[in-house]
Design a protein around this motif. Structure first.
Motif, PDB file in Angstrom:
ATOM      1  N   MET A   2      37.504  21.490  -9.110  1.00 53.28           N
ATOM      2  CA  MET A   2      37.858  21.880 -10.462  1.00 53.28           C
ATOM      3  C   MET A   2      38.699  20.784 -11.111  1.00 53.28           C
ATOM      4  O   MET A   2      39.676  20.320 -10.527  1.00 53.28           O
ATOM      5  N   VAL A   3      38.307  20.381 -12.312  1.00 53.41           N
ATOM      6  CA  VAL A   3      39.076  19.412 -13.088  1.00 53.41           C
ATOM      7  C   VAL A   3      39.649  20.160 -14.286  1.00 53.41           C
ATOM      8  O   VAL A   3      38.917  20.845 -15.000  1.00 53.41           O
ATOM      9  N   VAL A   4      40.947  20.042 -14.492  1.00 50.16           N
ATOM     10  CA  VAL A   4      41.620  20.697 -15.605  1.00 50.16           C
ATOM     11  C   VAL A   4      41.909  19.649 -16.670  1.00 50.16           C
ATOM     12  O   VAL A   4      42.459  18.597 -16.383  1.00 50.16           O
ATOM     13  N   ASP A   5      41.523  19.948 -17.896  1.00 50.61           N
ATOM     14  CA  ASP A   5      41.750  19.042 -19.015  1.00 50.61           C
ATOM     15  C   ASP A   5      42.840  19.631 -19.901  1.00 50.61           C
ATOM     16  O   ASP A   5      42.680  20.720 -20.467  1.00 50.61           O
ATOM     17  N   VAL A   6      43.961  18.938 -20.014  1.00 51.78           N
ATOM     18  CA  VAL A   6      45.098  19.428 -20.789  1.00 51.78           C
ATOM     19  C   VAL A   6      44.696  19.723 -22.233  1.00 51.78           C
ATOM     20  O   VAL A   6      45.272  20.591 -22.881  1.00 51.78           O
ATOM     21  N   VAL A  24      48.569  24.075 -15.375  1.00 51.10           N
ATOM     22  CA  VAL A  24      47.938  24.666 -14.192  1.00 51.10           C
ATOM     23  C   VAL A  24      48.595  26.022 -13.929  1.00 51.10           C
ATOM     24  O   VAL A  24      49.820  26.133 -13.928  1.00 51.10           O
ATOM     25  N   SER A  25      47.770  27.032 -13.708  1.00 49.21           N
ATOM     26  CA  SER A  25      48.286  28.375 -13.397  1.00 49.21           C
ATOM     27  C   SER A  25      47.132  29.210 -12.847  1.00 49.21           C
ATOM     28  O   SER A  25      46.011  28.722 -12.703  1.00 49.21           O
ATOM     29  N   ASN A  28      43.772  29.160 -14.773  1.00 53.82           N
ATOM     30  CA  ASN A  28      42.682  28.190 -14.588  1.00 53.82           C
ATOM     31  C   ASN A  28      42.454  27.838 -13.114  1.00 53.82           C
ATOM     32  O   ASN A  28      41.976  26.765 -12.800  1.00 53.82           O
ATOM     33  N   GLY A  29      42.796  28.769 -12.227  1.00 52.25           N
ATOM     34  CA  GLY A  29      42.371  28.643 -10.837  1.00 52.25           C
ATOM     35  C   GLY A  29      43.428  28.315  -9.804  1.00 52.25           C
ATOM     36  O   GLY A  29      43.124  28.280  -8.616  1.00 52.25           O
ATOM     37  N   ALA A  30      44.680  28.067 -10.203  1.00 53.20           N
ATOM     38  CA  ALA A  30      45.716  27.745  -9.213  1.00 53.20           C
ATOM     39  C   ALA A  30      46.030  28.965  -8.347  1.00 53.20           C
ATOM     40  O   ALA A  30      45.991  30.098  -8.814  1.00 53.20           O
TER      41      ALA A  30
END
Length: 127
Positions: A2-6, A24-25, A28-30
């Motif tokens: 998973m790539v998180v885009d701010v 991140v939380s 979105n998958g944390a």
């Protein structure tokens, strides 16, 4: 993977003079961390509160007066404050420019209890 885009995370106005962006939380998958950034206007900040988990507050830019219990310190760019779980703490922008803080909580959900309150504030639960 998973790539998180701010850029996908909209900023939130938590209180007057405080803009927050969750990075991140649980939302979105944390599974174990909550990471967010705040931009705080001079004089504004976070009132005294506690979290059930450890938190690390890192000043990216600016100057903050931070406290844990009755102990206060000025924290500047490149410095971090480690807040033990359950400890009352807070901060305010003690400088004359915008304060930028990077925060990490050892939980995927943000939970905080304001000093003297019994109700817990929760943010960024799973959707």
């Amino acid at each position: 993977m998973m790539v998180v885009d701010v850029r996908d995370m909209p900023p939130e106005q938590w209180r007057l003079g405080v803009e927050t962006r969750m990075l991140v939380s649980a939302r979105n998958g944390a599974k174990h961390l909550c990471i967010f950034e705040q931009w705080i206007a001079p004089g504004a900040g976070a009132p005294t509160h506690s979290h059930p988990v450890e938190e690390v507050l890192t000043v990216r830019e600016g100057e903050a007066e931070m406290w844990i219990g009755g102990e206060r310190s000025i924290v500047t760019s490149g410095q971090s404050l480690i807040v033990p779980a359950g400890q009352l703490h807070g901060f305010r922008n003690s400088g004359t420019t915008m304060l930028h803080i990077h925060a990490v909580l050892a939980s995927p959900v943000f939970e905080a209890t304001l000093e003297g309150a019994t109700e817990v504030t929760r943010r960024w639960d799973q959707v």
